[in-house]
Design an enzyme around this catalytic site. Structure first.
Site, short mmCIF file in Angstrom:
data_model
loop_
_atom_site.label_atom_id
_atom_site.label_comp_id
_atom_site.label_asym_id
_atom_site.label_seq_id
_atom_site.Cartn_x
_atom_site.Cartn_y
_atom_site.Cartn_z
CE LYS A 1 -0.84 -10.45 -2.89
NZ LYS A 1 -2.18 -10.16 -2.49
CG HIS B 1 -1.85 -1.12 1.36
ND1 HIS B 1 -1.74 -2.06 2.35
CD2 HIS B 1 -2.91 -1.49 0.62
CE1 HIS B 1 -2.72 -2.95 2.23
NE2 HIS B 1 -3.44 -2.64 1.18
CB SER C 1 -0.96 -10.24 1.39
OG SER C 1 -2.32 -10.48 1.70
P1 AMP Z 1 -6.10 -4.40 -0.47
O1 AMP Z 1 -6.12 -3.53 0.73
O2 AMP Z 1 -5.51 -5.76 -0.25
O3 AMP Z 1 -7.41 -4.43 -1.23
O4 AMP Z 1 -5.08 -3.70 -1.48
C1 AMP Z 1 -5.30 -2.38 -1.87
C2 AMP Z 1 -4.47 -2.12 -3.09
O5 AMP Z 1 -3.10 -2.38 -2.81
C3 AMP Z 1 -4.86 -3.04 -4.26
O6 AMP Z 1 -4.84 -2.30 -5.47
C4 AMP Z 1 -3.79 -4.07 -4.23
O7 AMP Z 1 -3.53 -4.66 -5.49
C5 AMP Z 1 -2.58 -3.28 -3.75
N1 AMP Z 1 -1.60 -4.17 -3.15
C6 AMP Z 1 -1.83 -5.12 -2.22
N2 AMP Z 1 -0.70 -5.80 -1.94
C7 AMP Z 1 0.27 -5.27 -2.74
C8 AMP Z 1 1.65 -5.54 -2.93
N3 AMP Z 1 2.28 -6.50 -2.25
N4 AMP Z 1 2.32 -4.80 -3.84
C9 AMP Z 1 1.69 -3.83 -4.54
N5 AMP Z 1 0.39 -3.52 -4.40
C10 AMP Z 1 -0.32 -4.23 -3.52
#
Ligand code: AMP
Length: 276
Positions: free
Chosen positions: A145, A34, A181
Protein backbone atom coordinates in the site's frame (compact mmCIF):
# COMPACT_ATOMS: atom_id res chain seq x y z
CA UNK A 1 2.61 -10.76 25.37
CA UNK A 2 5.14 -8.23 26.62
CA UNK A 3 4.26 -4.55 26.19
CA UNK A 4 7.57 -2.70 26.47
CA UNK A 5 8.45 0.98 26.55
CA UNK A 6 12.23 1.28 26.68
CA UNK A 7 15.17 0.30 24.49
CA UNK A 8 16.72 -1.59 27.40
CA UNK A 9 13.58 -3.60 28.19
CA UNK A 10 13.01 -4.66 24.61
CA UNK A 11 16.60 -5.72 24.08
CA UNK A 12 16.56 -7.77 27.31
CA UNK A 13 13.27 -9.43 26.34
CA UNK A 14 14.53 -10.26 22.84
CA UNK A 15 17.71 -11.82 24.23
CA UNK A 16 15.48 -14.42 25.91
CA UNK A 17 13.35 -15.14 22.84
CA UNK A 18 14.12 -17.54 19.97
CA UNK A 19 15.10 -16.34 16.48
CA UNK A 20 14.30 -15.69 13.70
CA UNK A 21 12.68 -12.47 14.79
CA UNK A 22 10.08 -10.73 12.62
CA UNK A 23 9.32 -7.02 13.05
CA UNK A 24 6.09 -5.31 11.98
CA UNK A 25 6.55 -1.52 12.11
CA UNK A 26 3.33 0.48 12.54
CA UNK A 27 1.96 3.84 13.56
CA UNK A 28 -0.82 2.12 15.53
CA UNK A 29 -4.59 2.45 14.98
CA UNK A 30 -4.27 -1.12 13.72
CA UNK A 31 -6.60 -2.51 11.03
CA UNK A 32 -6.87 -5.54 8.76
CA UNK A 33 -3.89 -4.39 6.67
CA UNK A 34 -1.65 -4.49 9.75
CA UNK A 35 -3.23 -7.78 10.77
CA UNK A 36 -2.18 -9.34 7.45
CA UNK A 37 1.44 -8.24 8.04
CA UNK A 38 1.34 -9.71 11.56
CA UNK A 39 -0.11 -13.01 10.28
CA UNK A 40 2.52 -13.29 7.56
CA UNK A 41 5.27 -12.55 10.09
CA UNK A 42 3.87 -15.21 12.44
CA UNK A 43 4.20 -17.90 9.76
CA UNK A 44 7.87 -17.09 9.11
CA UNK A 45 9.43 -16.29 12.49
CA UNK A 46 9.81 -17.67 16.02
CA UNK A 47 9.38 -14.27 17.67
CA UNK A 48 7.18 -11.39 16.50
CA UNK A 49 7.67 -7.78 17.52
CA UNK A 50 5.08 -5.15 16.61
CA UNK A 51 6.30 -1.61 16.99
CA UNK A 52 3.68 1.06 17.59
CA UNK A 53 5.09 4.56 17.36
CA UNK A 54 3.58 7.70 15.85
CA UNK A 55 6.84 9.12 14.60
CA UNK A 56 6.77 12.93 14.74
CA UNK A 57 9.67 13.20 12.26
CA UNK A 58 7.59 11.85 9.39
CA UNK A 59 4.55 14.12 9.90
CA UNK A 60 3.65 17.75 9.50
CA UNK A 61 2.33 19.26 12.77
CA UNK A 62 -1.39 19.30 11.83
CA UNK A 63 -1.22 15.77 10.46
CA UNK A 64 0.50 14.54 13.63
CA UNK A 65 -2.16 16.05 15.90
CA UNK A 66 -5.00 14.52 13.84
CA UNK A 67 -3.46 11.03 13.52
CA UNK A 68 -5.81 8.44 15.11
CA UNK A 69 -4.56 6.59 18.20
CA UNK A 70 -6.15 3.71 20.13
CA UNK A 71 -3.53 1.81 22.06
CA UNK A 72 -5.99 -0.36 24.01
CA UNK A 73 -7.56 -1.70 20.80
CA UNK A 74 -4.10 -2.14 19.23
CA UNK A 75 -2.87 -4.21 22.17
CA UNK A 76 -6.04 -6.34 22.09
CA UNK A 77 -5.51 -7.10 18.40
CA UNK A 78 -1.83 -7.98 18.93
CA UNK A 79 -2.68 -10.22 21.87
CA UNK A 80 -5.44 -11.99 19.90
CA UNK A 81 -3.07 -12.57 16.96
CA UNK A 82 -0.35 -14.08 19.16
CA UNK A 83 2.26 -11.31 18.97
CA UNK A 84 5.16 -11.87 21.41
CA UNK A 85 6.28 -8.29 22.03
CA UNK A 86 4.69 -4.91 21.44
CA UNK A 87 7.26 -2.13 21.57
CA UNK A 88 5.43 1.15 22.11
CA UNK A 89 8.02 3.65 23.35
CA UNK A 90 7.51 7.30 24.29
CA UNK A 91 9.16 9.86 21.98
CA UNK A 92 12.10 10.52 24.31
CA UNK A 93 13.00 6.83 24.30
CA UNK A 94 13.28 6.80 20.50
CA UNK A 95 14.93 10.22 20.23
CA UNK A 96 16.76 10.75 23.53
CA UNK A 97 18.39 14.09 24.28
CA UNK A 98 21.33 14.61 21.96
CA UNK A 99 19.92 12.40 19.16
CA UNK A 100 21.42 14.03 16.09
CA UNK A 101 21.47 11.54 13.24
CA UNK A 102 19.38 11.45 10.13
CA UNK A 103 19.18 8.84 7.36
CA UNK A 104 18.28 10.17 3.93
CA UNK A 105 17.78 8.14 0.76
CA UNK A 106 18.36 10.10 -2.47
CA UNK A 107 16.40 10.51 -5.73
CA UNK A 108 13.76 7.92 -4.88
CA UNK A 109 12.52 10.13 -2.02
CA UNK A 110 12.17 13.28 -4.11
CA UNK A 111 9.20 12.10 -6.20
CA UNK A 112 5.51 11.45 -5.43
CA UNK A 113 5.02 11.38 -1.65
CA UNK A 114 8.45 12.98 -1.18
CA UNK A 115 7.49 15.92 -3.41
CA UNK A 116 4.14 16.40 -1.62
CA UNK A 117 5.47 15.82 1.91
CA UNK A 118 8.97 17.33 2.27
CA UNK A 119 11.04 15.56 4.92
CA UNK A 120 8.59 12.68 5.20
CA UNK A 121 10.88 9.92 3.98
CA UNK A 122 13.87 11.20 5.93
CA UNK A 123 11.68 10.82 9.02
CA UNK A 124 10.70 7.32 7.94
CA UNK A 125 14.21 6.06 7.19
CA UNK A 126 15.64 7.63 10.34
CA UNK A 127 13.08 5.93 12.57
CA UNK A 128 13.26 2.60 10.71
CA UNK A 129 17.07 2.56 10.96
CA UNK A 130 16.82 3.43 14.67
CA UNK A 131 14.34 0.64 15.36
CA UNK A 132 16.37 -1.85 13.33
CA UNK A 133 19.28 -0.91 15.59
CA UNK A 134 17.21 -1.40 18.74
CA UNK A 135 15.48 -4.70 17.92
CA UNK A 136 17.82 -6.26 15.26
CA UNK A 137 15.09 -8.11 13.34
CA UNK A 138 15.84 -10.89 10.85
CA UNK A 139 12.85 -9.85 8.75
CA UNK A 140 10.71 -6.72 8.62
CA UNK A 141 7.25 -6.59 7.03
CA UNK A 142 6.01 -3.65 4.97
CA UNK A 143 2.80 -3.16 2.97
CA UNK A 144 2.67 -2.60 -0.79
CA UNK A 145 0.00 0.00 0.00
CA UNK A 146 2.90 2.34 0.83
CA UNK A 147 4.73 1.43 -2.36
CA UNK A 148 7.27 4.24 -2.28
CA UNK A 149 8.06 3.67 1.41
CA UNK A 150 8.72 0.01 0.63
CA UNK A 151 11.17 0.95 -2.14
CA UNK A 152 12.88 3.60 -0.01
CA UNK A 153 13.37 1.17 2.89
CA UNK A 154 14.72 -1.47 0.50
CA UNK A 155 17.19 1.08 -0.93
CA UNK A 156 18.38 2.03 2.56
CA UNK A 157 18.80 -1.60 3.64
CA UNK A 158 20.74 -2.47 0.48
CA UNK A 159 22.96 0.64 0.56
CA UNK A 160 23.79 0.40 4.26
CA UNK A 161 24.12 -3.42 4.13
CA UNK A 162 21.64 -3.83 6.99
CA UNK A 163 21.28 -7.52 7.87
CA UNK A 164 17.50 -7.66 7.57
CA UNK A 165 15.19 -9.08 4.92
CA UNK A 166 12.41 -6.72 3.82
CA UNK A 167 9.20 -8.64 3.12
CA UNK A 168 6.48 -6.96 0.99
CA UNK A 169 2.82 -7.79 1.75
CA UNK A 170 -0.15 -7.19 -0.59
CA UNK A 171 -2.65 -4.41 0.02
CA UNK A 172 -5.73 -5.39 2.03
CA UNK A 173 -8.95 -3.68 0.91
CA UNK A 174 -12.46 -3.18 2.24
CA UNK A 175 -15.33 -4.77 0.29
CA UNK A 176 -15.71 -1.67 -1.95
CA UNK A 177 -12.00 -1.69 -2.83
CA UNK A 178 -10.84 1.12 -0.54
CA UNK A 179 -7.44 0.17 0.88
CA UNK A 180 -7.54 -0.23 4.67
CA UNK A 181 -5.84 2.76 6.28
CA UNK A 182 -5.72 4.20 9.78
CA UNK A 183 -6.82 7.49 8.23
CA UNK A 184 -10.11 6.04 6.92
CA UNK A 185 -11.71 6.58 10.36
CA UNK A 186 -11.18 10.32 9.88
CA UNK A 187 -13.48 10.38 6.81
CA UNK A 188 -17.08 11.53 7.15
CA UNK A 189 -19.65 8.93 5.98
CA UNK A 190 -20.01 10.79 2.64
CA UNK A 191 -16.25 10.98 2.16
CA UNK A 192 -15.86 7.31 3.08
CA UNK A 193 -18.43 6.34 0.41
CA UNK A 194 -16.76 8.64 -2.14
CA UNK A 195 -13.30 7.22 -1.42
CA UNK A 196 -14.23 3.97 -3.16
CA UNK A 197 -13.48 5.92 -6.36
CA UNK A 198 -9.73 5.51 -5.73
CA UNK A 199 -9.60 1.81 -6.44
CA UNK A 200 -12.15 2.14 -9.24
CA UNK A 201 -9.93 4.73 -10.91
CA UNK A 202 -6.76 2.65 -10.50
CA UNK A 203 -8.61 -0.43 -11.73
CA UNK A 204 -9.81 1.46 -14.83
CA UNK A 205 -6.18 2.33 -15.56
CA UNK A 206 -5.07 -1.24 -15.01
CA UNK A 207 -7.86 -2.57 -17.25
CA UNK A 208 -6.72 -0.24 -20.04
CA UNK A 209 -3.13 -1.44 -19.58
CA UNK A 210 -4.31 -5.07 -19.66
CA UNK A 211 -6.15 -4.16 -22.86
CA UNK A 212 -2.87 -3.04 -24.44
CA UNK A 213 -2.71 0.70 -23.67
CA UNK A 214 0.97 1.61 -23.24
CA UNK A 215 0.87 5.42 -23.24
CA UNK A 216 1.54 6.56 -19.67
CA UNK A 217 -0.19 9.89 -20.38
CA UNK A 218 -3.28 8.05 -21.53
CA UNK A 219 -3.24 5.78 -18.45
CA UNK A 220 -2.86 8.76 -16.10
CA UNK A 221 -5.73 10.48 -17.96
CA UNK A 222 -8.01 7.45 -17.54
CA UNK A 223 -7.37 7.49 -13.77
CA UNK A 224 -7.90 11.28 -13.58
CA UNK A 225 -11.11 11.11 -15.63
CA UNK A 226 -12.55 8.48 -13.31
CA UNK A 227 -11.59 10.54 -10.25
CA UNK A 228 -13.20 13.62 -11.84
CA UNK A 229 -16.58 11.87 -11.64
CA UNK A 230 -16.41 12.17 -7.84
CA UNK A 231 -16.88 15.78 -6.66
CA UNK A 232 -15.44 15.12 -3.18
CA UNK A 233 -12.13 13.85 -4.62
CA UNK A 234 -9.42 16.54 -4.67
CA UNK A 235 -6.47 15.08 -6.61
CA UNK A 236 -2.92 15.69 -5.38
CA UNK A 237 -1.17 13.52 -8.01
CA UNK A 238 -1.72 10.62 -10.38
CA UNK A 239 1.45 8.82 -11.40
CA UNK A 240 2.44 6.14 -13.88
CA UNK A 241 6.05 5.44 -13.02
CA UNK A 242 8.85 2.95 -13.49
CA UNK A 243 8.37 0.24 -10.88
CA UNK A 244 11.97 0.50 -9.66
CA UNK A 245 12.96 4.15 -9.82
CA UNK A 246 9.44 5.66 -9.65
CA UNK A 247 10.45 8.07 -12.43
CA UNK A 248 7.42 9.12 -14.52
CA UNK A 249 7.08 7.17 -17.77
CA UNK A 250 6.17 8.17 -21.29
CA UNK A 251 5.60 4.62 -22.45
CA UNK A 252 4.99 1.57 -20.27
CA UNK A 253 7.48 -1.00 -21.50
CA UNK A 254 8.35 -2.91 -18.34
CA UNK A 255 6.95 -3.21 -14.79
CA UNK A 256 5.25 0.01 -13.71
CA UNK A 257 3.37 1.43 -10.75
CA UNK A 258 0.11 3.33 -11.14
CA UNK A 259 -0.38 5.41 -8.00
CA UNK A 260 -2.29 8.37 -6.65
CA UNK A 261 -2.80 10.69 -3.71
CA UNK A 262 -6.23 12.26 -3.27
CA UNK A 263 -7.77 14.40 -0.54
CA UNK A 264 -11.27 13.96 0.77
CA UNK A 265 -11.85 17.00 2.98
CA UNK A 266 -8.83 17.16 5.29
CA UNK A 267 -7.90 13.50 4.83
CA UNK A 268 -5.22 12.61 2.29
CA UNK A 269 -5.30 9.02 1.01
CA UNK A 270 -2.81 7.13 -1.17
CA UNK A 271 -3.18 3.93 -3.16
CA UNK A 272 -1.57 2.10 -6.04
CA UNK A 273 -1.78 -0.90 -8.35
CA UNK A 274 1.03 -2.69 -10.07
CA UNK A 275 1.25 -2.88 -13.87
CA UNK A 276 3.34 -6.02 -14.09
P1 AMP B 1 1.13 2.48 9.03
O1 AMP B 1 0.74 2.16 10.43
O2 AMP B 1 0.08 3.15 8.22
O3 AMP B 1 2.49 3.14 8.92
O4 AMP B 1 1.33 1.06 8.33
C1 AMP B 1 2.23 0.14 8.87
C2 AMP B 1 2.52 -0.89 7.82
O5 AMP B 1 1.30 -1.51 7.41
C3 AMP B 1 3.16 -0.27 6.57
O6 AMP B 1 4.18 -1.14 6.09
C4 AMP B 1 2.01 -0.20 5.63
O7 AMP B 1 2.40 -0.26 4.26
C5 AMP B 1 1.19 -1.42 6.01
N1 AMP B 1 -0.19 -1.25 5.60
C6 AMP B 1 -0.98 -0.18 5.83
N2 AMP B 1 -2.19 -0.34 5.25
C7 AMP B 1 -2.15 -1.54 4.62
C8 AMP B 1 -3.08 -2.28 3.83
N3 AMP B 1 -4.30 -1.81 3.57
N4 AMP B 1 -2.69 -3.48 3.35
C9 AMP B 1 -1.45 -3.95 3.60
N5 AMP B 1 -0.53 -3.31 4.34
C10 AMP B 1 -0.87 -2.12 4.84
Amino acid sequence: MDVLRTRREVRAALARRPRPEGLVPTLGALHDGHRSLIRRALTENATIVVWIFVNPRQFGAADLAAYPRDEAADLAMCEAEGVDIVFAPPIEEVYPEGFDTSVRVGALTERLEGASRPGHFEGVTTVVATFFGIVSPDRAYFGEKDAQQLRVVRRMVADLAMPVEIVACPTVRDADGLACSSRNVLLTPDERAAAAILYRALSAGREAWLGGERSADRLRAIVRDTLASEPLADVDYVSCADDDTLAELTTVEGPALLSLAVRFGSVRLIDNVSLD
